[in-house]
Design a protein around this motif. Structure first.
Motif, short mmCIF file in Angstrom:
data_model
loop_
_atom_site.label_atom_id
_atom_site.label_comp_id
_atom_site.label_asym_id
_atom_site.label_seq_id
_atom_site.Cartn_x
_atom_site.Cartn_y
_atom_site.Cartn_z
N THR A 118 -0.49 -27.77 -2.75
CA THR A 118 0.97 -27.75 -2.76
C THR A 118 1.48 -26.40 -2.28
O THR A 118 1.09 -25.37 -2.83
N ILE A 119 2.33 -26.39 -1.25
CA ILE A 119 2.87 -25.11 -0.82
C ILE A 119 3.94 -24.67 -1.81
O ILE A 119 4.52 -25.46 -2.53
N GLY A 120 4.16 -23.35 -1.85
CA GLY A 120 5.17 -22.81 -2.74
C GLY A 120 4.73 -22.64 -4.17
O GLY A 120 5.53 -22.26 -5.03
N PHE A 159 5.31 -19.13 -5.41
CA PHE A 159 6.74 -18.90 -5.64
C PHE A 159 7.18 -19.51 -6.97
O PHE A 159 7.81 -18.85 -7.80
N ARG A 160 6.81 -20.77 -7.19
CA ARG A 160 7.22 -21.45 -8.42
C ARG A 160 6.66 -20.78 -9.67
O ARG A 160 7.28 -20.78 -10.72
N GLU A 161 5.45 -20.21 -9.54
CA GLU A 161 4.82 -19.56 -10.69
C GLU A 161 5.26 -18.11 -10.86
O GLU A 161 4.91 -17.47 -11.85
N GLY A 162 6.00 -17.60 -9.89
CA GLY A 162 6.46 -16.21 -9.98
C GLY A 162 5.39 -15.20 -9.66
O GLY A 162 5.47 -14.04 -10.10
N LYS A 163 4.38 -15.60 -8.86
CA LYS A 163 3.32 -14.66 -8.50
C LYS A 163 3.85 -13.65 -7.47
O LYS A 163 4.56 -14.01 -6.53
N ARG A 183 15.99 -13.13 -9.54
CA ARG A 183 16.41 -14.38 -10.21
C ARG A 183 15.30 -15.43 -10.16
O ARG A 183 14.98 -16.06 -11.18
N THR A 184 14.70 -15.59 -8.99
CA THR A 184 13.74 -16.69 -8.83
C THR A 184 12.36 -16.36 -9.39
O THR A 184 11.68 -17.25 -9.92
N LEU A 185 11.95 -15.11 -9.28
CA LEU A 185 10.58 -14.76 -9.70
C LEU A 185 10.52 -14.17 -11.11
O LEU A 185 9.59 -14.47 -11.86
N GLU A 186 11.47 -13.33 -11.46
CA GLU A 186 11.45 -12.71 -12.79
C GLU A 186 12.08 -13.63 -13.84
O GLU A 186 11.52 -13.84 -14.91
N GLU A 231 16.81 -25.45 -3.26
CA GLU A 231 16.83 -24.82 -1.95
C GLU A 231 16.17 -23.44 -1.95
O GLU A 231 16.08 -22.80 -0.89
N ASP A 232 15.73 -22.98 -3.09
CA ASP A 232 15.28 -21.59 -3.19
C ASP A 232 13.97 -21.32 -2.46
O ASP A 232 13.79 -20.23 -1.89
#
Length: 333
Positions: free
Chosen positions: A235-237, A240-244, A266-269, A276-277
């Protein structure tokens, strides 16, 4: 010896062909040592082993031994040991990351649950240490047990830096060297150890493996923001979803303006992510040349791996190991 894309796709096939008999013996040993009277253990282990992995790390052990002129058979069992360590870490990682896919198929934890995946990972670690003890070399045991400990440290450090945009490139590279490069380095080094080659050749193969492992992970981190799921087999992203915090993110964050940095925080922390992020993250990474520069950094580590091979005389296996460098980097192109 500059790295080249020429023949990169075939490099794995070439290397596999050169060590074919040893690899088949290694695969038989893997199947044999996965056996257990507890039915769920071979069932779950077979799922991940059969999922189409490249067997890159055990291939490196077999090839390194051949490069060093080894004529025995210890390297076969030790290559299986390397694969057991790698597979155990995959089982554990997928639980930690809550991954649903592994190599394009349902992950073991998605099919069997988290608890069985963790416990079978533990079983495979134990099997690896049984193989090391049977080999009888304290030096081999020291190298592989140190690698296993370093992998765990790398994974814990990744957890500590996750969701933290103040992470530095030095910290990121420490994670990469721990969770990925350490096993590559150990896998290649033990090829020289079983062949009883001089320390200089051990060090050269260790440097080849370590630099190859870093290049491999850098490319993986770039692919998470660039590749289509079908081509990548995962799975791509996910990162990003896990905040790595990976190098593409670090570069984009550093080069971005205040609004962009606010987006990353906002998205990672804070893990506040909308539909759309991911697309915006990919666009920002592309805008700031972060993928290009991550791959360029991987190329630099690849070149260092190739330089390390210069300690050995030209041979088909040395050329194949050089080709593996191009293979790893070409995945991003």
């Amino acid at each position: 010896m500059p790295a080249s894309d020429e023949g990169a796709e075939d490099a794995l096939t070439v290397l596999t062909t050169l060590v074919q008999a040893d690899l088949e013996a290694c695969n038989r040993l893997i199947v044999q040592r996965m056996h257990s009277p507890v039915a769920l253990i071979p069932q779950l282990a077979a799922h991940i082993v059969a999922a189409g992995g490249k067997r890159l790390r055990p291939l490196l052990t077999l090839a390194a031994a051949q490069l060093c002129g080894y004529r025995g058979d210890r390297h076969v069992a030790l290559a299986a040991c390397v694969e057991f360590i790698h597979t155990a870490t995959l089982l554990h990682d997928d639980v930690v990351d809550e991954s649903s896919l592994r190599r394009g198929q349902a992950s073991a934890n998605a099919l069997f649950g988290n608890k069985p995946s963790v416990l079978v990972g533990d079983f495979l670690f134990a099997r690896a240490f049984q193989v090391m003890v049977a080999d009888g070399s304290l030096k081999v045991l020291a190298i592989l047990s140190e690698a296993a400990a370093t992998i765990a440290e790398g994974e814990v450090l990744q957890l500590a830096t996750q969701n933290d945009t103040t992470t530095t490139e030095a910290q990121y590279l420490e994670v990469v060297e721990g969770k990925t490069a350490a096993l590559f380095a150990a896998a290649t080094r033990i090829g020289a150890v079983v062949a009883e080659r001089p320390e200089a050749e051990e060090a050269a193969l260790e440097a080849y493996g370590r630099n190859l492992g870093i290049a491999f992970q850098l490319v993986d981190d770039a692919l998470d923001y660039a590749a289509e799921q079908e081509r990548l087999g995962k799975t791509i992203g996910d990162d990003f979803r896990e905040g790595k915090i990976t190098l593409p993110v670090l570069l984009a964050f550093e080069r971005g303006d205040a609004a962009e940095r606010k987006f990353w925080r906002r998205t990672l922390e804070e893990k506040e992510q909308g539909s759309e992020d991911l697309a915006r993250a990919q666009a920002l990474i592309q805008r700031h040349g972060a993928l290009r520069d991550t791959v360029a950094r991987a190329q630099a580590y690849g070149d260092a791996a190739l330089e390390a091979l210069g300690h050995f005389a030209d041979s088909p296996v040395r050329r194949a190991l050089a080709g593996i460098v191009a293979f790893c980097i070409a995945r991003a192109r």
